[in-house]
Design an enzyme around this catalytic site. Structure first.
Site, PDB file in Angstrom:
ATOM      1  N   VAL A  60       3.989  -0.210   4.193  1.00 30.05           N
ATOM      2  CA  VAL A  60       2.641  -0.559   4.602  1.00 30.05           C
ATOM      3  C   VAL A  60       2.095  -1.574   3.611  1.00 30.05           C
ATOM      4  CG1 VAL A  60       0.316   0.277   5.085  1.00 30.05           C
ATOM      5  CG2 VAL A  60       2.304   1.722   5.614  1.00 30.05           C
TER       6      VAL A  60
ATOM      7  N   LYS B 249       1.708  -1.918   9.083  1.00 32.79           N
ATOM      8  CA  LYS B 249       2.891  -1.070   8.942  1.00 32.79           C
ATOM      9  C   LYS B 249       4.074  -1.796   9.539  1.00 32.79           C
ATOM     10  CE  LYS B 249       4.835   3.527   9.417  1.00 32.79           C
ATOM     11  NZ  LYS B 249       4.582   4.956   9.656  1.00 32.79           N
TER      12      LYS B 249
ATOM     13  N   PHE C 166      11.238   5.008   6.218  1.00 32.03           N
ATOM     14  CA  PHE C 166      11.401   4.315   7.486  1.00 32.03           C
ATOM     15  C   PHE C 166      10.646   2.981   7.562  1.00 32.03           C
ATOM     16  CE2 PHE C 166      11.796   8.887   8.405  1.00 32.03           C
ATOM     17  CZ  PHE C 166      13.111   8.897   8.832  1.00 32.03           C
ATOM     18  N   GLY C 167       9.892   2.631   6.541  1.00 29.28           N
ATOM     19  CA  GLY C 167       9.159   1.379   6.608  1.00 29.28           C
ATOM     20  C   GLY C 167       8.225   1.236   5.426  1.00 29.28           C
TER      21      GLY C 167
ATOM     22  N   LEU D 141       0.813  -1.213   0.000  1.00 27.68           N
ATOM     23  CA  LEU D 141       0.000   0.000   0.000  1.00 27.68           C
ATOM     24  C   LEU D 141       0.845   1.262   0.000  1.00 27.68           C
ATOM     25  CD1 LEU D 141      -2.817  -0.905   2.572  1.00 27.68           C
ATOM     26  CD2 LEU D 141      -3.018  -0.789   0.083  1.00 27.68           C
ATOM     27  N   GLY D 142       2.059   1.173   0.516  1.00 25.55           N
ATOM     28  CA  GLY D 142       2.915   2.348   0.570  1.00 25.55           C
ATOM     29  C   GLY D 142       4.311   1.975   1.018  1.00 25.55           C
ATOM     30  N   GLN D 143       5.272   2.788   0.619  1.00 27.15           N
ATOM     31  CA  GLN D 143       6.669   2.570   0.976  1.00 27.15           C
ATOM     32  C   GLN D 143       7.275   3.909   1.346  1.00 27.15           C
ATOM     33  OE1 GLN D 143       8.562  -0.537   0.755  1.00 27.15           O
ATOM     34  NE2 GLN D 143      10.083   0.641   1.885  1.00 27.15           N
ATOM     35  N   GLY D 144       7.914   3.976   2.502  1.00 26.41           N
ATOM     36  CA  GLY D 144       8.571   5.197   2.926  1.00 26.41           C
ATOM     37  C   GLY D 144      10.006   4.957   3.305  1.00 26.41           C
TER      38      GLY D 144
ATOM     39  N   ASP E 238       3.580  16.907  10.605  1.00 20.95           N
ATOM     40  CA  ASP E 238       3.935  16.299   9.318  1.00 20.95           C
ATOM     41  C   ASP E 238       2.792  16.393   8.314  1.00 20.95           C
ATOM     42  OD1 ASP E 238       5.856  15.171   7.712  1.00 20.95           O
ATOM     43  OD2 ASP E 238       5.543  13.111   8.407  1.00 20.95           O
TER      44      ASP E 238
END
Length: 348
Positions: free
Chosen positions: A76, A91, A73-74, A68-71, A183
């Site tokens: 999802v 997460k 720091f980690g 679902l998502g990539q950042g 943020d």
């Protein structure tokens, strides 16, 4: 539109009653106490959560469906419970870049805030695996707000007011808990449906109790409030306030209305677009608008002048958005183009 978070170094809260006078970055005693109470409540929650962490490998309990998502720091993932089939978002934060305390902090902030309709709900399940920490949240499947913003156009007018109302309400909820989100940006706003009717704030890794001392250690970005760019009033940093979120929300609303940032950084000596804005705002003459502000209606001018006030103690709170709902925010936008639903959403 750059979305990178500027590097900020939080410092542990200190009892600085002698620094509690009102002023740039100053706190009243009541404000200081509110932040300290929030910090203590989070410490208690973290202690309890550490005792109930599930020790297991994630794939033993959950089946991965898709990312679902990539950042930085980690990541999802959309997962389903292997026995019950329940879909959830997971997460996952890798070790060793993530400390146990850092994981527990973000997990517990989410737990304490997730009852609001415009905040992603965190479930009370924390998992420690051999190489990661994970926690579960409600799944939000239509990506983040960045994908919906058309460059140099923004969002349709009704969607702008819907998003602004919901995010303002979510931030008020966070502030009422003695916390500052820190943020606000499109990447941290998840969209619940293809028409962008409902949005939810996510990712609380930067959230801190009010009054936490903060120092900017990297270059500012458009969402960085100007008081963070100035020399801090205390050697350890600036005691943070909800006004930081009001500034970032103002920048985000401008982006939703126009499809671009009003400036690159809020430094008059370094950014002519910001310098022009400060001069225009101080003049009190909305008709003499700088070029990036062409096309905005008087209601948007007044709203954004308040949220983007350079002096934090004079800055409008996030809830000021409610006073401008239902009125045109763009000059070519008629009353029929403003969704009345925004007023009701702003009260949630």
């Amino acid at each position: 539109m750059p979305g990178r978070q500027s590097e900020e170094q939080p410092v542990e809260m200190k009892a600085a009653e002698d620094e509690a006078e009102v002023g740039l970055g100053g706190l009243t005693l009541e404000e200081l106490q509110q932040g300290q109470e929030a910090a203590l409540a989070l410490e208690d929650m973290m202690t309890l959560s550490a005792q109930t962490l599930v020790q297991a490998e994630v794939d033993e309990l959950y089946q991965e469906v898709r990312p679902l998502g990539q950042g930085r720091f980690g990541r999802v993932l959309l997962v389903t419970h292997r026995q019950k089939g329940t879909p959830m978002a997971l997460k996952q934060l890798p070790k060793p870049p993530t400390s146990l305390r850092g994981f527990l902090y973000e997990f517990c902030v989410g737990l304490s805030l997730g009852t609001h309709s415009a905040i992603v709900a965190t479930y009370g399940i924390g998992i420690e695996s051999a190489d990661s920490y994970s926690f579960l949240t409600e799944p939000v499947l239509h990506g983040d707000l960045m994908a919906f913003i058309q460059p140099k156009v923004g969002l349709p007018p009704p969607a702008v007011q819907r998003c602004a109302a919901q995010l303002a309400s979510a931030l008020e909820h966070i502030h009422a808990h003695g916390l500052v989100y820190r943020d606000v940006k499109p990447e941290n706003v998840l969209v619940c449906d293809p028409d962008c009717q409902r949005v939810k704030l996510t990712d609380f890794g930067h959230t801190r109790p009010r009054g936490t001392l903060l120092r900017l250690t990297g270059p500012p970005i458009p969402y960085t409030a100007p008081e963070l760019c100035a020399p801090p009033p205390l050697p350890e940093g600036l005691p943070i306030q909800p006004a930081l979120d009001a500034w970032a929300l103002g920048v985000l609303v401008f982006c939703l209305l126009t499809g671009y940032f009003p400036w690159d950084q809020p430094l008059a000596e370094a950014d002519p677009f910001y310098e022009d804005f400060v001069i225009w705002q101080a003049s009190g003459q909305p008709q003499d608008r700088p070029q990036p502000w062409y096309g905005l209606a008087p209601a948007a001018d007044a709203l954004l002048w308040g949220l983007l006030e350079p002096h934090p103690r004079r800055r409008s709170p996030v809830g000021s958005i409610r006073g401008y709902l239902g009125r045109p925010w763009r000059q070519w936008e008629g009353e029929a183009g403003v969704v009345g639903q925004a007023e009701e959403e702003g009260r949630q």
